[in-house]
Design a protein around this motif. Structure first.
Motif, PDB file in Angstrom:
ATOM      1  N   VAL A   1      11.363  -9.551  12.503  1.00  0.00           N
ATOM      2  CA  VAL A   1      10.179  -9.112  13.406  1.00  0.00           C
ATOM      3  C   VAL A   1      10.866  -8.112  14.170  1.00  0.00           C
ATOM      4  O   VAL A   1      10.008  -7.026  14.247  1.00  0.00           O
ATOM      5  CB  VAL A   1       9.818  -9.967  14.065  1.00  0.00           C
ATOM      6  CG1 VAL A   1       8.921  -9.616  15.195  1.00  0.00           C
ATOM      7  CG2 VAL A   1       9.176 -11.273  13.295  1.00  0.00           C
ATOM      8  N   ALA A   2      12.032  -7.965  14.606  1.00  0.00           N
ATOM      9  CA  ALA A   2      12.497  -7.220  15.659  1.00  0.00           C
ATOM     10  C   ALA A   2      12.669  -5.666  14.859  1.00  0.00           C
ATOM     11  O   ALA A   2      12.520  -4.759  15.440  1.00  0.00           O
ATOM     12  CB  ALA A   2      13.771  -7.561  16.344  1.00  0.00           C
ATOM     13  N   LEU A   3      13.015  -5.619  13.657  1.00  0.00           N
ATOM     14  CA  LEU A   3      13.193  -4.587  13.057  1.00  0.00           C
ATOM     15  C   LEU A   3      12.032  -4.099  12.172  1.00  0.00           C
ATOM     16  O   LEU A   3      11.920  -2.842  12.244  1.00  0.00           O
ATOM     17  CB  LEU A   3      14.126  -5.117  11.926  1.00  0.00           C
ATOM     18  CG  LEU A   3      15.641  -5.668  12.021  1.00  0.00           C
ATOM     19  CD1 LEU A   3      16.480  -5.789  11.237  1.00  0.00           C
ATOM     20  CD2 LEU A   3      16.252  -4.285  13.065  1.00  0.00           C
ATOM     21  N   PHE A   4      11.137  -4.824  11.813  1.00  0.00           N
ATOM     22  CA  PHE A   4      10.031  -4.197  11.212  1.00  0.00           C
ATOM     23  C   PHE A   4       8.716  -5.189  11.090  1.00  0.00           C
ATOM     24  O   PHE A   4       7.984  -5.218  10.057  1.00  0.00           O
ATOM     25  CB  PHE A   4      10.306  -3.796   9.589  1.00  0.00           C
ATOM     26  CG  PHE A   4      11.084  -4.987   8.600  1.00  0.00           C
ATOM     27  CD1 PHE A   4      12.358  -4.731   8.490  1.00  0.00           C
ATOM     28  CD2 PHE A   4      10.613  -5.794   8.219  1.00  0.00           C
ATOM     29  CE1 PHE A   4      13.617  -6.002   8.010  1.00  0.00           C
ATOM     30  CE2 PHE A   4      11.303  -7.020   7.469  1.00  0.00           C
ATOM     31  CZ  PHE A   4      12.584  -6.708   7.704  1.00  0.00           C
ATOM     32  N   GLY A   5       8.656  -5.764  12.166  1.00  0.00           N
ATOM     33  CA  GLY A   5       7.637  -6.571  12.613  1.00  0.00           C
ATOM     34  C   GLY A   5       6.192  -5.883  12.701  1.00  0.00           C
ATOM     35  O   GLY A   5       6.152  -4.770  12.966  1.00  0.00           O
TER      36      GLY A   5
ATOM     37  N   GLY B   1      14.329 -19.477  10.871  1.00  0.00           N
ATOM     38  CA  GLY B   1      13.675 -19.037  12.254  1.00  0.00           C
ATOM     39  C   GLY B   1      14.368 -17.825  12.650  1.00  0.00           C
ATOM     40  O   GLY B   1      13.644 -16.892  13.159  1.00  0.00           O
ATOM     41  N   VAL B   2      15.594 -17.955  12.953  1.00  0.00           N
ATOM     42  CA  VAL B   2      16.391 -16.883  13.652  1.00  0.00           C
ATOM     43  C   VAL B   2      16.370 -15.795  12.708  1.00  0.00           C
ATOM     44  O   VAL B   2      16.132 -14.574  13.025  1.00  0.00           O
ATOM     45  CB  VAL B   2      18.085 -17.107  13.819  1.00  0.00           C
ATOM     46  CG1 VAL B   2      18.409 -16.039  14.605  1.00  0.00           C
ATOM     47  CG2 VAL B   2      17.730 -18.288  15.051  1.00  0.00           C
ATOM     48  N   GLY B   3      16.508 -15.520  11.581  1.00  0.00           N
ATOM     49  CA  GLY B   3      16.365 -14.647  10.683  1.00  0.00           C
ATOM     50  C   GLY B   3      15.071 -13.752  10.306  1.00  0.00           C
ATOM     51  O   GLY B   3      15.003 -12.597  10.423  1.00  0.00           O
ATOM     52  N   LEU B   4      14.080 -14.747  10.570  1.00  0.00           N
ATOM     53  CA  LEU B   4      12.743 -14.105  10.863  1.00  0.00           C
ATOM     54  C   LEU B   4      12.426 -13.467  12.039  1.00  0.00           C
ATOM     55  O   LEU B   4      11.870 -12.344  11.939  1.00  0.00           O
ATOM     56  CB  LEU B   4      11.687 -15.221  10.603  1.00  0.00           C
ATOM     57  CG  LEU B   4      11.589 -15.749   9.050  1.00  0.00           C
ATOM     58  CD1 LEU B   4      10.558 -16.958   8.749  1.00  0.00           C
ATOM     59  CD2 LEU B   4      11.044 -14.720   8.162  1.00  0.00           C
TER      60      LEU B   4
ATOM     61  N   TRP C   1       4.778 -10.580  14.944  1.00  0.00           N
ATOM     62  CA  TRP C   1       4.193 -10.980  13.556  1.00  0.00           C
ATOM     63  C   TRP C   1       5.018 -10.301  12.477  1.00  0.00           C
ATOM     64  O   TRP C   1       5.462  -9.217  12.669  1.00  0.00           O
ATOM     65  CB  TRP C   1       2.859 -10.790  13.444  1.00  0.00           C
ATOM     66  CG  TRP C   1       2.082 -11.563  14.283  1.00  0.00           C
ATOM     67  CD1 TRP C   1       1.478 -12.847  14.263  1.00  0.00           C
ATOM     68  CD2 TRP C   1       1.605 -11.250  15.711  1.00  0.00           C
ATOM     69  NE1 TRP C   1       0.854 -13.005  15.484  1.00  0.00           N
ATOM     70  CE2 TRP C   1       0.826 -12.086  16.431  1.00  0.00           C
ATOM     71  CE3 TRP C   1       1.948  -9.848  16.429  1.00  0.00           C
ATOM     72  CZ2 TRP C   1       0.243 -11.826  17.634  1.00  0.00           C
ATOM     73  CZ3 TRP C   1       1.248  -9.603  17.734  1.00  0.00           C
ATOM     74  CH2 TRP C   1       0.676 -10.783  18.277  1.00  0.00           C
ATOM     75  N   ILE C   2       4.871 -10.871  11.510  1.00  0.00           N
ATOM     76  CA  ILE C   2       5.591 -10.380  10.151  1.00  0.00           C
ATOM     77  C   ILE C   2       5.010 -10.578   8.704  1.00  0.00           C
ATOM     78  O   ILE C   2       4.308 -11.884   8.580  1.00  0.00           O
ATOM     79  CB  ILE C   2       7.057 -10.752  10.110  1.00  0.00           C
ATOM     80  CG1 ILE C   2       7.688  -9.983   8.558  1.00  0.00           C
ATOM     81  CG2 ILE C   2       7.228 -12.170   9.533  1.00  0.00           C
ATOM     82  CD1 ILE C   2       9.282 -10.259   8.637  1.00  0.00           C
ATOM     83  N   ASN C   3       4.671  -9.792   8.032  1.00  0.00           N
ATOM     84  CA  ASN C   3       3.847 -10.262   6.691  1.00  0.00           C
ATOM     85  C   ASN C   3       4.792 -10.445   5.428  1.00  0.00           C
ATOM     86  O   ASN C   3       5.395  -9.600   5.253  1.00  0.00           O
ATOM     87  CB  ASN C   3       3.012  -8.761   6.387  1.00  0.00           C
ATOM     88  CG  ASN C   3       2.053  -8.972   5.506  1.00  0.00           C
ATOM     89  OD1 ASN C   3       2.233  -9.986   4.750  1.00  0.00           O
ATOM     90  ND2 ASN C   3       1.082  -7.913   5.107  1.00  0.00           N
ATOM     91  N   LEU C   4       4.904 -11.624   5.234  1.00  0.00           N
ATOM     92  CA  LEU C   4       5.303 -12.273   4.068  1.00  0.00           C
ATOM     93  C   LEU C   4       4.473 -12.558   2.851  1.00  0.00           C
ATOM     94  O   LEU C   4       4.656 -13.581   2.190  1.00  0.00           O
ATOM     95  CB  LEU C   4       6.185 -13.506   4.339  1.00  0.00           C
ATOM     96  CG  LEU C   4       7.302 -13.151   5.574  1.00  0.00           C
ATOM     97  CD1 LEU C   4       7.909 -14.395   6.057  1.00  0.00           C
ATOM     98  CD2 LEU C   4       8.318 -12.184   5.105  1.00  0.00           C
ATOM     99  N   GLY C   5       3.614 -11.710   2.656  1.00  0.00           N
ATOM    100  CA  GLY C   5       2.324 -12.028   1.852  1.00  0.00           C
ATOM    101  C   GLY C   5       1.243 -12.672   2.653  1.00  0.00           C
ATOM    102  O   GLY C   5       0.065 -12.403   2.465  1.00  0.00           O
ATOM    103  N   VAL C   6       1.497 -13.511   3.649  1.00  0.00           N
ATOM    104  CA  VAL C   6       0.571 -13.878   4.729  1.00  0.00           C
ATOM    105  C   VAL C   6       1.397 -13.602   6.064  1.00  0.00           C
ATOM    106  O   VAL C   6       2.616 -13.626   6.063  1.00  0.00           O
ATOM    107  CB  VAL C   6       0.655 -15.371   4.539  1.00  0.00           C
ATOM    108  CG1 VAL C   6       1.777 -16.342   4.410  1.00  0.00           C
ATOM    109  CG2 VAL C   6      -0.646 -15.835   5.488  1.00  0.00           C
TER     110      VAL C   6
END
Length: 384
Positions: A94-98, A87-90, A107-112
């Motif tokens: 998000v902060a870097l390239f969300g 969770g913290v890693g995600l 949000w972040i795109n991980l395929g979904v």
């Protein structure tokens, strides 16, 4: 041939899974689910398939609850560290390239496309309950400081997105675990007193603090505007104050008995913004009135009190802390949503459990209920 006749029936296989389910908790959820479906049908019938999607989300949440309830608390504890780290890693990702929408990077795109902050609503209390379980009987002040740091990292990342509503929920869950773990009142009272003093000062100096051109340190502009709008929504009745004003009009116009099912004028003439999500309590209040509100509040209180009872009777420290924190999440959801719609709290993105439309929130609720059911089930197994 005998092996065929000895094969257990479907009922015999399902009975162990259903044994130990907490009846009072399930009844409270049933009442709230019925209220949610009724309200969504009225407020969302002209939103295409929103009612059917809401019902589908409820079925999904119920399925998740049933599956998680089969997992013993000892097994749940093994997920604490991995889930927290992921969770913290995600959140860092998000902060870097969300993905940014409407000025917020959540949000972040991980395929979904996913919203990682939702994971922390469950991962945070799991992690802190695991931390205090490992130090049971030998707690030191340093352990509380470490717990505070574990809580501060994800809350800070979520606030930065910004997502104040989710940050409040994660902070509440974490603080509940720390409090139930035995945090001294000497450390709790000073921040509470400072908070009360701060509120009094903001209200007292509202004309100066909310004057045009005045900027508050630390807070974003939109956060300052929300607080100023809460203090005096009539300053911009057709703009920033529109949500609060229309919500209060709808609640007040419901009277004692309400206008009746599907008879809410504020709702169906579309004066209430977000009437199927964050402001659905206003739509409910208009149609079911004060008596309907008392029923809804009583149902939430029943759920919270039952959750606290499960926490008190839990067989291990981990289970007690986790059940208490999950219960406080439900309380915070309901209190913050009703408070912001009623004009006593700033508007933040917090849905009303089981009533508001939303798939992600419903999944989180299903997980939380499943954990409470699992803890209640483990208590019964220990007693038997």
């Amino acid at each position: 041939m005998a092996a065929v006749f000895d094969k257990p029936s479907v009922r015999q296989r399902l009975t162990p899974m259903l044994q130990g389910f907490d009846g009072p908790l399930a009844f409270a959820v049933f009442l709230l689910a019925c209220a949610g479906l009724l309200t969504m049908y009225s407020s969302g019938y002209d939103h295409g398939v929103r009612f059917y999607d809401h019902a589908r989300n409820m079925v999904l949440a119920g399925s998740i609850m049933f599956v998680v309830a089969q997992v013993p608390p000892q097994r749940l504890m093994s997920f604490a560290v991995p889930l927290y780290v992921v969770g913290v890693g995600l959140l860092i990702a998000v902060a870097l390239f969300g993905i940014t929408k409407k000025g917020a990077r959540r949000w972040i795109n991980l395929g979904v496309v996913i919203q990682p902050s939702e994971i922390l609503k469950i991962a945070m209390p799991l992690m802190l309950a695991w931390w205090f379980q490992k130090r049971e009987g030998q707690l030191r002040p340093l352990d509380y400081l470490v717990a505070g740091a574990l809580l501060a990292v994800p809350v800070g990342l979520i606030v930065k997105q910004p997502d104040l509503g989710t940050a409040v929920l994660v902070l509440t869950a974490g603080m509940a675990v720390i409090f139930f773990a035995g945090l001294s009142w000497k450390l709790i009272i000073p921040p509470v007193v400072l908070g009360i003093v701060a509120v009094v000062l903001v209200v007292s100096f509202e004309p100066m603090l909310c004057a045009d051109g005045y900027r508050w340190p630390v807070l974003h502009d939109y956060q300052q505007q929300r607080i100023c709008t809460l203090l005096d929504p009539t300053k911009d009745p057709l703009g920033k104050g529109f949500h609060i004003i229309q919500g209060m009009i709808a609640i007040g116009s419901g009277g004692l008995f309400g206008k009746g099912f599907m008879q809410g004028t504020q709702t169906h003439l579309e004066f209430i913004p977000e009437r199927t999500t964050d402001f659905i309590f206003a739509a409910y209040s208009e149609e079911f009135g004060l008596l309907g509100n008392l029923f809804l509040i009583a149902s939430f209180l029943f759920l919270v009190l039952r959750g606290l009872a499960i926490a008190i009777e839990a067989p291990t420290l981990f289970a007690r802390l986790l059940a208490g924190a999950i219960t406080m999440i439900f309380f915070t959801y309901a209190f913050v949503n009703m408070g912001m719609v009623s004009g006593i709290l700033p508007v933040v993105g917090v849905p009303l459990p089981f009533i508001s439309y939303g798939g992600t929130a419903m999944v989180t609720l299903g997980l939380g209920l499943g954990i409470l059911m699992s803890i209640s089930k483990s208590k019964r197994l220990v007693q038997s």
